[in-house]
Structures are given as C-alpha cells and as structure tokens.
Design a protein around this motif. Structure first.
Motif, short mmCIF file in Angstrom:
data_model
loop_
_atom_site.label_atom_id
_atom_site.label_comp_id
_atom_site.label_asym_id
_atom_site.label_seq_id
_atom_site.Cartn_x
_atom_site.Cartn_y
_atom_site.Cartn_z
N GLU A 175 -13.51 12.63 -12.89
CA GLU A 175 -12.24 13.12 -12.35
C GLU A 175 -11.43 11.95 -11.80
N VAL A 176 -10.15 11.91 -12.14
CA VAL A 176 -9.25 10.87 -11.64
C VAL A 176 -8.55 11.42 -10.40
N SER A 177 -8.70 10.72 -9.29
CA SER A 177 -8.16 11.18 -8.02
C SER A 177 -7.13 10.19 -7.47
N SER A 178 -6.19 10.71 -6.71
CA SER A 178 -5.23 9.84 -6.03
C SER A 178 -5.72 9.46 -4.63
N ASN A 179 -6.88 9.98 -4.26
CA ASN A 179 -7.48 9.65 -2.96
C ASN A 179 -8.34 8.41 -3.15
N ILE A 180 -7.68 7.25 -3.18
CA ILE A 180 -8.34 5.99 -3.54
C ILE A 180 -8.04 4.91 -2.51
N GLU A 181 -8.64 3.75 -2.70
CA GLU A 181 -8.43 2.61 -1.81
C GLU A 181 -7.27 1.77 -2.35
N TYR A 182 -6.05 2.11 -1.96
CA TYR A 182 -4.86 1.49 -2.55
C TYR A 182 -4.78 -0.02 -2.27
N GLU A 183 -5.38 -0.45 -1.18
CA GLU A 183 -5.33 -1.88 -0.86
C GLU A 183 -6.09 -2.72 -1.89
N ARG A 217 -18.02 1.37 -7.57
CA ARG A 217 -17.47 2.71 -7.77
C ARG A 217 -16.08 2.86 -7.18
N GLU A 218 -15.89 2.33 -5.95
CA GLU A 218 -14.59 2.46 -5.30
C GLU A 218 -13.51 1.71 -6.09
N LEU A 219 -13.85 0.50 -6.54
CA LEU A 219 -12.89 -0.30 -7.30
C LEU A 219 -12.57 0.36 -8.64
N VAL A 239 0.84 -1.20 0.00
CA VAL A 239 0.00 0.00 0.00
C VAL A 239 0.87 1.25 0.00
N ALA A 240 1.94 1.25 0.79
CA ALA A 240 2.84 2.40 0.84
C ALA A 240 3.52 2.62 -0.51
N CYS A 241 3.90 1.52 -1.13
CA CYS A 241 4.58 1.60 -2.42
C CYS A 241 3.62 2.13 -3.49
N ALA A 242 2.40 1.59 -3.52
CA ALA A 242 1.41 2.02 -4.51
C ALA A 242 1.07 3.50 -4.32
N MET A 243 0.88 3.88 -3.08
CA MET A 243 0.53 5.27 -2.79
C MET A 243 1.66 6.22 -3.21
N GLU A 244 2.89 5.85 -2.90
CA GLU A 244 4.04 6.67 -3.26
C GLU A 244 4.12 6.85 -4.78
N ALA A 245 3.96 5.76 -5.51
CA ALA A 245 4.12 5.80 -6.97
C ALA A 245 2.98 6.57 -7.63
N LEU A 246 1.75 6.20 -7.34
CA LEU A 246 0.62 6.80 -8.06
C LEU A 246 0.40 8.26 -7.69
N GLN A 247 0.55 8.59 -6.43
CA GLN A 247 0.37 9.99 -6.05
C GLN A 247 1.42 10.86 -6.73
N ASN A 248 2.62 10.34 -6.84
CA ASN A 248 3.70 11.09 -7.47
C ASN A 248 3.40 11.33 -8.96
N VAL A 249 2.98 10.28 -9.66
CA VAL A 249 2.70 10.41 -11.10
C VAL A 249 1.52 11.34 -11.34
N LEU A 250 0.44 11.14 -10.60
CA LEU A 250 -0.76 11.95 -10.82
C LEU A 250 -0.52 13.42 -10.47
N LYS A 251 0.35 13.67 -9.53
CA LYS A 251 0.67 15.05 -9.15
C LYS A 251 1.53 15.72 -10.21
N LEU A 252 2.54 15.02 -10.71
CA LEU A 252 3.51 15.63 -11.62
C LEU A 252 3.04 15.60 -13.08
N GLY A 253 2.18 14.65 -13.43
CA GLY A 253 1.69 14.59 -14.79
C GLY A 253 2.81 14.41 -15.80
N GLU A 254 2.83 15.23 -16.84
CA GLU A 254 3.81 15.09 -17.91
C GLU A 254 5.25 15.39 -17.44
N ASN A 255 5.39 15.94 -16.26
CA ASN A 255 6.72 16.20 -15.71
C ASN A 255 7.28 15.01 -14.92
N TYR A 256 6.50 13.94 -14.82
CA TYR A 256 6.97 12.76 -14.10
C TYR A 256 8.20 12.19 -14.81
#
Length: 604
Positions: free
Chosen positions: A499-507, A572-574, A111-128
C-alpha cells in the motif's frame, strides 16, 4: 484558476511590505500594482536555476513606480516580508524570502512543500490537476474536418491531435468542451467527383478500398482536365444538379459521404479521438439564405461585378464573397451561417477553430463580418460573439521537404504512417523486452502515441518536420520516452507490492533530485491551465518531459560509492517514502498522457 498556497502567502505579505516600505507611493497609487497581492501573484516567475528558489518576483519591472534601484528595493522588502511572516507564526517555518540582485527569491520550507504536493496528488489520484474554473461555460472546438471521398491524410493529423487534446484539457478544467468535426462535404469538387465516377468508375469502385479508389478518380479528373478544360464545365453542371437536388447526383454524393464517414470513424478509433458533434458544410445549405438576409438588413452587403459581397473597409482584408455572379455560395458563406447557428444553439463562452495557418485570412474575414454585424445591430456585450471566436492556427506538417497536394495525388495517407510507426515500435520492444506478453498491443500504443506526440510536442505556430526514427526514439523528447517512463514507474510500484501511503517521512526527500521532482509534480495543474490559456497542448507535453527527465535522474542517481541509489531498499521507511513519490509521478504522467491523447502502457 487554482492558487498555490505558498505563492498566495508570499504575495499577501509582499503587498503589505511594499505598502509599509513605500507609504507615499501607496497613498498615490492605491491598491494597485505591487501594492496588490493578486497583482504580485500574477507576476511571479520560476527561476531557471532551481537552487535560486521555488519562485521569484522580478522587482526591476517596478523601478519606475518605486523610484529606487532594484538593489536598494529588494533587501528592504525581503526583510519586511520575513518579519511579517514570522510575526504571524508562519515565517521561515513555511516560507522564506531572499534578496538576490533585482529579484525577490522565495524558498518554501521543503517538508511543507513536499507534504502539500504529495498528499494532494495521492488523495486526488486521476483527478489531480482538474478544476472547476470553467464550470457552466461551453467551449466549442472544431478540429480535424477532413474532406469526404479522400483518404485521411497527414495534412489533417495536426488539427486532429491538437483539437482532441484541447477538448480533454478544457474538460479537465470544468468547461463543457464540445468537439466538432466539420466535414468538407460540399462544393464544386463534388461535381468533379460525380463526373469522374460516371466516366471512369463503376460499382466495384465503391467496394474494397473505396476511399482510395475515389482519390484516384479525383486525381485522374485533374489530369484529364488539363488536357480537356471542358471537364471543368461538366463538373460545374454536375454540382449545380447536386445543389438542385437531382436524385442520382444526391444518391451518389450520399454514398461517397457514407463510405468516407465509416473510414474516418475507423481512423479516429485507432487514434483514440472523440467528437460530440459530427456535421458538414451541407448541413448549412438551408441556413445560408437567412444569414445573407440578416447581413442585407444590416446594410452590410453590396453588389460587385454581379457578385454579392461584404466590404470589410479594411486595407489588410479583401471583401468577403457571399455569392458568385451565378448565385453559388461559398465556403465563407457557410462559415458565417455556421457561426450564427452555433451561437444560437450553444451561446458559447468561446468557439475555437483548430485550423492551419494557411486559413488565417479567411478567419479574419469571417470574424470581421461578425463584428460589423453586431456593431450594426448595436447588440449588448452578452449577445455578442465576435470577441468569443478564435482561430487556433498551427504550422505545416512536412516529411522532409515534401509538400502535399490532393490534386496531384501525392497525399501521404495517415494509416500508412501509423502502420510504419507500429511496426518499428514492435521491433524496438523486441530488442528491449522480447519476453513481453502483450507486444502487439504495446506496439500499437507506442506507435500511435509517437505519431500523435510528434504533432503536439512542438509549439503549434511552428512547422513539424516528421521523421519516424526520431519520433520513436525511446531516449529523446518523444512520446515513447514518456510512455517508457510510465512503464518504469509502474514496474517499481509492482515491485514494491504494498500500500502506498502519504503518511511518510517527508524529510527523507530533501535531496536536489527529489526536490526537483516534487516541484514539477506540484506545478502540473499550472501546466494544464497554461495549455488552455494558450490553446496549446505543448505546455503539458513540455512539463511531462521535464518531469520524466527529473524522475529518471532520481531513478539513476548514484551514492557516494558510485552505486545506484535504489529507490527500493531494505530501509522500510526510506522505501515507503520514495515509493510515495514514485506513485505521485506515475499519477501525473498518466494523467498528462491522457490529456495529450496518448495511452499509458504499464509494461514496455
């Protein structure tokens, strides 16, 4: 280089574990090797089997230092690492180490790994994937460099594709990457062109299909010269007139150059290739004499049978010929003058020549001259360029067993290849999606992308055997496969229509297919860094292929009843969680395609 926080955490704990477990060795060696966190970080590997862990440390490499068998080292170190992490409150909750034979395998909390990766990509977008590691450093990249008065052949395609991609990659890492197109616009071949034009050409030659017409004249010259060797003497005299500035010769050469540059610009626009500085050999004509004077002043030149040379004192390298007995300069003279000019103008961090392997000895000679010159002048390290210049060589491009020679006229014109690729791509699109509105535009993206990808999806040291049907395969390891994957990702995002959000159920992303995709998303920045370090875009290309394959397995996965486990469902959550992963992959694939010089179609 950007650091992976999980690797950093492990490396720090591992260094402390080795220090505590082997105190005598630590006192003897000090803060070096396995007792140093940075050293451990740099020696981490990725297991071939993803189930073995996210990354690992091969302990068997350090047996001579530690004096024990790997099977005795790893359990002790693993236990100590986990104890240290737990004592800081970051133990198994974030990262866990397992002893597996001679390896320390590391499994971050999913969960920590998924959160770190996806939040980073979604935040930075094309600058990732971007970084500032090259901030305030200039990298010069010379690539493509075709000869004027000839069509753009496939012989220059690989240099163009690799160089253009490396320019994008270095820019992404914060360097000021300066793309240089160094045209072949000088030399005795232009004496031949002038003679050929005056004998067999006319004003119509320089109108429609002018570059092809000039090639025909060049080929005819060599055919006629085999029967009449005096033509070569006429060509030398014509080039001498050009060097001396004779008006009619200069005007004709200038016309050849203008026609060629216009044609090259058209081809580069089709390819999506850009440059920061377009120049040519003739630009250096007034700079060679000062370069020769400098070498003479350093006592590096001498006469040999009337010619001026630099003896490299190397049994593996012949002397560098600066001037022929008749006073004519050579390509090597211009490259030496060019290096001196570029160093003075840019004071570069690196100067890279993306040129085929056939020129390896030439560049070894030129670089050796620079080294001898700087040694003779006893220059400080900050003023030396010899260690900053590099020949990025690559293998041949072959069409079956066909080799190419401009002299014989069997050059394969790049635009012909592109036209065939676009036409075949259009046929395939009509088969798969006949209702697509932008078929022509999409076919152009795919056809051009397929041709470019064929040059950079193979290790640059290897030859490329070009087969049009293979490079346009939508299912193979090709450019169209990556572009098709991107279009599929975009289709899912359109279908989600939210809207695509990083506030998701990573588990909810804890199955093997999702884990593999997330790991590859997280490793994308490293692929960019590897490509720059090895001067080879293949690291980005290979990573995109792995990511696309992993995503398509996730996309096509079946549930326990044998039905497709759809990414979007009534849950919806999935759906929100999975679409976040889709968006992250789409960002990475699009960014990677851009770095390789390919467009990313949203529909196919």
């Amino acid at each position: 280089m950007s650091k992976d926080k999980f690797k950093e955490q492990f490396a720090g704990a591992a260094a402390k574990a080795f220090q505590k477990t082997y105190p005598d060795k630590f006192r003897s060696v000090g803060n070096e090797q396995v007792f140093n966190a940075d050293f451990i970080y740099d020696h981490l590997e990725t297991p071939k089997d993803p189930s073995m862990g996210r990354f690992s440390l091969p302990v068997f490499k350090f047996v001579p230092l530690l004096g024990e068998k790997p099977g005795l080292i790893t359990p002790k170190i693993s236990d100590e690492i986990n104890r240290l992490l737990k004592s800081t409150g970051n133990g198994p909750a974030l990262i866990e180490t397992k002893a597996v034979g001679p390896y320390l395998n590391v499994v971050p909390n999913f969960v920590a790994c998924a959160m770190e990766a996806l939040q980073n990509v979604l935040k930075l977008g094309e600058n990732y994937g971007n970084s500032i590691q090259g901030s305030q450093l200039k990298v010069l990249l010379e690539y493509s460099s075709p000869n004027i008065a000839k069509p753009f052949g496939v012989g220059h395609l690989r240099s163009t594709a690799i160089g253009n991609s490396l320019r994008k990659i270095f820019n992404a890492l914060g360097y000021e990457a300066i793309g240089i197109n160094f045209l072949g616009d000088w030399g005795t071949q232009f004496g031949k062109m002038i003679v050929a034009y005056k004998k067999w050409g006319n004003k119509e030659t320089l109108n429609d299909n002018a570059v092809t017409n000039l090639l025909d004249l060049y080929v005819r010259f060599h055919e006629e010269a085999e029967k009449n060797p005096k033509l070569d003497d006429e060509a030398r005299e014509a080039f001498k007139e050009l060097e001396d500035g004779e008006k009619s010769a200069v005007a004709l050469w200038q016309k050849f150059k203008e026609i060629s540059q216009t044609e090259f610009d058209r081809i580069y626009q089709i390819l999506g290739v850009e440059y920061d500085w377009v120049t040519g050999e003739a630009f250096l004509n007034d700079k060679m004499e000062s370069a020769i004077k400098r070498l003479k002043k350093d006592n590096l030149t001498k006469q040999s049978q009337g010619a001026l040379i630099v003896d490299l004192n190397d049994p593996q390298l012949p002397p560098v010929l600066l001037k022929k007995a008749d006073g004519a300069t050579l390509y090597a003279t211009r490259d030496i003058a060019g290096l001196l000019f570029r160093w003075e103008k840019y004071h570069f961090h690196e100067s890279i020549y993306v040129v085929g392997v056939s020129q390896s000895d030439h560049f070894k000679q030129i670089f050796k001259v620079m080294e001898l010159m700087e040694d003779a002048e006893n220059l400080p390290a900050s003023e030396r360029m010899a260690g900053r210049i590099k020949h990025v060589e690559f293998g041949w491009v072959k069409f079956g067993e066909k080799t190419m020679s401009t002299r014989r006229g069997n050059i394969i014109i790049l635009e012909d290849v592109i036209d065939q690729a676009v036409a075949l791509a259009k046929e395939k699109i009509k088969e798969k999606n006949p209702d697509l509105k932008s078929i022509d535009k999409t076919a152009q993206m795919i056809g051009v992308g397929a041709v470019i990808f064929s040059q950079i999806s193979v290790r640059r040291h290897k030859d490329v055997n070009f087969n049009l049907d293979e490079v346009l395969n939508f299912e193979g390891e090709t450019g169209p496969y990556l572009q098709y994957t991107h279009a599929r990702l975009c289709s899912l995002l359109r279908l989600y229509n939210g809207e695509v959000s990083s506030n998701i159920e990573y588990e909810l992303l804890d199955r093997p297919e999702e884990t593999q995709v997330i790991n590859l998303v997280e490793d994308f920045p490293k692929a960019i860094e590897d490509a720059a370090r090895n001067y080879d875009p293949v690291f980005v290309a290979t990573h995109l292929l792995k990511l696309s394959s992993a995503f398509n397995k996730f996309y096509q996965r079946k549930d326990e009843k044998g039905r497709i486990d759809k990414i979007l469902s009534d849950n919806r959550e999935l759906s929100a969680t999975r679409i976040a992963l889709v968006k992250a992959v789409q960002i990475v694939v699009k960014k990677g395609l851009n770095l390789l010089g390919l467009e990313a179609p949203e529909e196919m």
